[in-house]
Design a protein around this motif. Sequence first.
Motif, PDB file in Angstrom:
ATOM      1  N   ILE A 221      11.263   2.288  -5.650  1.00  0.00           N
ATOM      2  CA  ILE A 221      10.939   2.641  -4.272  1.00  0.00           C
ATOM      3  C   ILE A 221       9.718   3.545  -4.262  1.00  0.00           C
ATOM      4  O   ILE A 221       9.673   4.566  -4.959  1.00  0.00           O
ATOM      5  CB  ILE A 221      12.128   3.349  -3.594  1.00  0.00           C
ATOM      6  CG1 ILE A 221      13.358   2.434  -3.603  1.00  0.00           C
ATOM      7  CG2 ILE A 221      11.782   3.749  -2.163  1.00  0.00           C
ATOM      8  CD1 ILE A 221      14.622   3.113  -3.135  1.00  0.00           C
ATOM      9  N   ASN A 222       8.716   3.164  -3.496  1.00  0.00           N
ATOM     10  CA  ASN A 222       7.498   3.953  -3.328  1.00  0.00           C
ATOM     11  C   ASN A 222       7.266   4.125  -1.827  1.00  0.00           C
ATOM     12  O   ASN A 222       6.702   3.244  -1.177  1.00  0.00           O
ATOM     13  CB  ASN A 222       6.309   3.268  -3.996  1.00  0.00           C
ATOM     14  CG  ASN A 222       5.055   4.121  -3.970  1.00  0.00           C
ATOM     15  OD1 ASN A 222       5.106   5.296  -3.617  1.00  0.00           O
ATOM     16  ND2 ASN A 222       3.928   3.529  -4.339  1.00  0.00           N
ATOM     17  N   GLY A 223       7.751   5.252  -1.309  1.00  0.00           N
ATOM     18  CA  GLY A 223       7.668   5.440   0.137  1.00  0.00           C
ATOM     19  C   GLY A 223       8.558   4.450   0.856  1.00  0.00           C
ATOM     20  O   GLY A 223       9.764   4.402   0.643  1.00  0.00           O
ATOM     21  N   THR A 224       7.955   3.612   1.702  1.00  0.00           N
ATOM     22  CA  THR A 224       8.724   2.595   2.429  1.00  0.00           C
ATOM     23  C   THR A 224       8.740   1.252   1.699  1.00  0.00           C
ATOM     24  O   THR A 224       9.391   0.310   2.163  1.00  0.00           O
ATOM     25  CB  THR A 224       8.128   2.383   3.835  1.00  0.00           C
ATOM     26  OG1 THR A 224       6.768   1.963   3.712  1.00  0.00           O
ATOM     27  CG2 THR A 224       8.198   3.671   4.649  1.00  0.00           C
ATOM     28  N   GLN A 225       8.040   1.140   0.580  1.00  0.00           N
ATOM     29  CA  GLN A 225       7.978  -0.107  -0.180  1.00  0.00           C
ATOM     30  C   GLN A 225       9.091  -0.157  -1.213  1.00  0.00           C
ATOM     31  O   GLN A 225       9.350   0.834  -1.906  1.00  0.00           O
ATOM     32  CB  GLN A 225       6.621  -0.258  -0.863  1.00  0.00           C
ATOM     33  CG  GLN A 225       5.450  -0.340   0.109  1.00  0.00           C
ATOM     34  CD  GLN A 225       4.131  -0.466  -0.617  1.00  0.00           C
ATOM     35  OE1 GLN A 225       3.918   0.133  -1.665  1.00  0.00           O
ATOM     36  NE2 GLN A 225       3.232  -1.269  -0.069  1.00  0.00           N
ATOM     37  N   ARG A 226       9.724  -1.313  -1.313  1.00  0.00           N
ATOM     38  CA  ARG A 226      10.805  -1.509  -2.285  1.00  0.00           C
ATOM     39  C   ARG A 226      10.500  -2.732  -3.140  1.00  0.00           C
ATOM     40  O   ARG A 226      10.107  -3.781  -2.634  1.00  0.00           O
ATOM     41  CB  ARG A 226      12.156  -1.705  -1.587  1.00  0.00           C
ATOM     42  CG  ARG A 226      12.693  -0.436  -0.939  1.00  0.00           C
ATOM     43  CD  ARG A 226      13.976  -0.689  -0.170  1.00  0.00           C
ATOM     44  NE  ARG A 226      14.509   0.562   0.352  1.00  0.00           N
ATOM     45  CZ  ARG A 226      15.578   1.187  -0.137  1.00  0.00           C
ATOM     46  NH1 ARG A 226      16.235   0.644  -1.145  1.00  0.00           N
ATOM     47  NH2 ARG A 226      15.991   2.323   0.384  1.00  0.00           N
ATOM     48  N   LEU A 227      10.693  -2.561  -4.434  1.00  0.00           N
ATOM     49  CA  LEU A 227      10.495  -3.650  -5.387  1.00  0.00           C
ATOM     50  C   LEU A 227      11.780  -3.832  -6.176  1.00  0.00           C
ATOM     51  O   LEU A 227      12.322  -2.865  -6.717  1.00  0.00           O
ATOM     52  CB  LEU A 227       9.338  -3.321  -6.332  1.00  0.00           C
ATOM     53  CG  LEU A 227       9.077  -4.296  -7.488  1.00  0.00           C
ATOM     54  CD1 LEU A 227       8.691  -5.681  -6.966  1.00  0.00           C
ATOM     55  CD2 LEU A 227       7.994  -3.727  -8.407  1.00  0.00           C
TER      56      LEU A 227
END
Length: 279
Positions: A221-227
């Motif tokens: 998770i990077n801020g609002t981004q999810r991988l």
Amino acid sequence: GSTFGIITNDTCLACRFSIISYNGLVYIYYTELTPNRTTVIRGLVFNGTVAMKAPLPAFNDLGEASPLLVRLNNGSLMMLWAGVPMGTYNLNNLTILLQASVLQGNTWGPVVDLTKSGVVMSYASDGEHIYLDYEPRLSLTYNNTVLEELTPTGVVVRALSIPGIVGITGAWSGLVVVQLINGTYALINMNTGAVEQLNASIAGFSDSLLYYFYNGTLMIINGTQRLVISLPTYAYAFPMAWSHGLVIIAWRQGLLSAFNWNGTALQPIRNYTTTSISS
């Protein structure tokens, strides 16, 4: 200087080591056990493959351990460590302080006590603040652990009394991942005091990336981004950011693997066969 193979045969396996690239050099600091079983911090500086003894702070303790190298937001390099001040101790009065020094040119500056009492358990930093897990008095059951957010000079910004914290596995911008005494992980928001349980076999921060791995799935998770990355044959995994993207380190009993994430798929880099490996 000379080229080194084995750095030390006397490592304290329960203590952390730290490595960082700074001003064109690579610094590595680690904890050694002396013949009388006290702990001391030692280090090496690498210029390419050439290694030299690293400068050391002016330690003034009975023992020190678990160095952590931190690049502060102002560009300075700080070392944090746990130190036992001079004195006579038993389980009722054991004191382990969080101490620090900032590199000034090629030498370390004055040693600063960031805490004045209690027992330091674990710590991390995002370069802006230091996050500390400690007990005011050693309990052996972790039933009075306190999570603190400090400035690099030791000023307490926030403190949360949260029993059962065994250690900090990462922190970034007021968010702290901790491991609890029952083996589970939790994400703690220092600003609100909210505690979110994480369903994970391993969890933490890699720089600003929050990650947790469970049942073959790595969530980043990077801020609002999810991988979400599937690694079904591995027991543990975590990401490392670099200039060309992400490197994923994954392992299980007998195997350690490194992958490059190209944005859409995992690309194998190398596999290493091991005789024993765990979390």
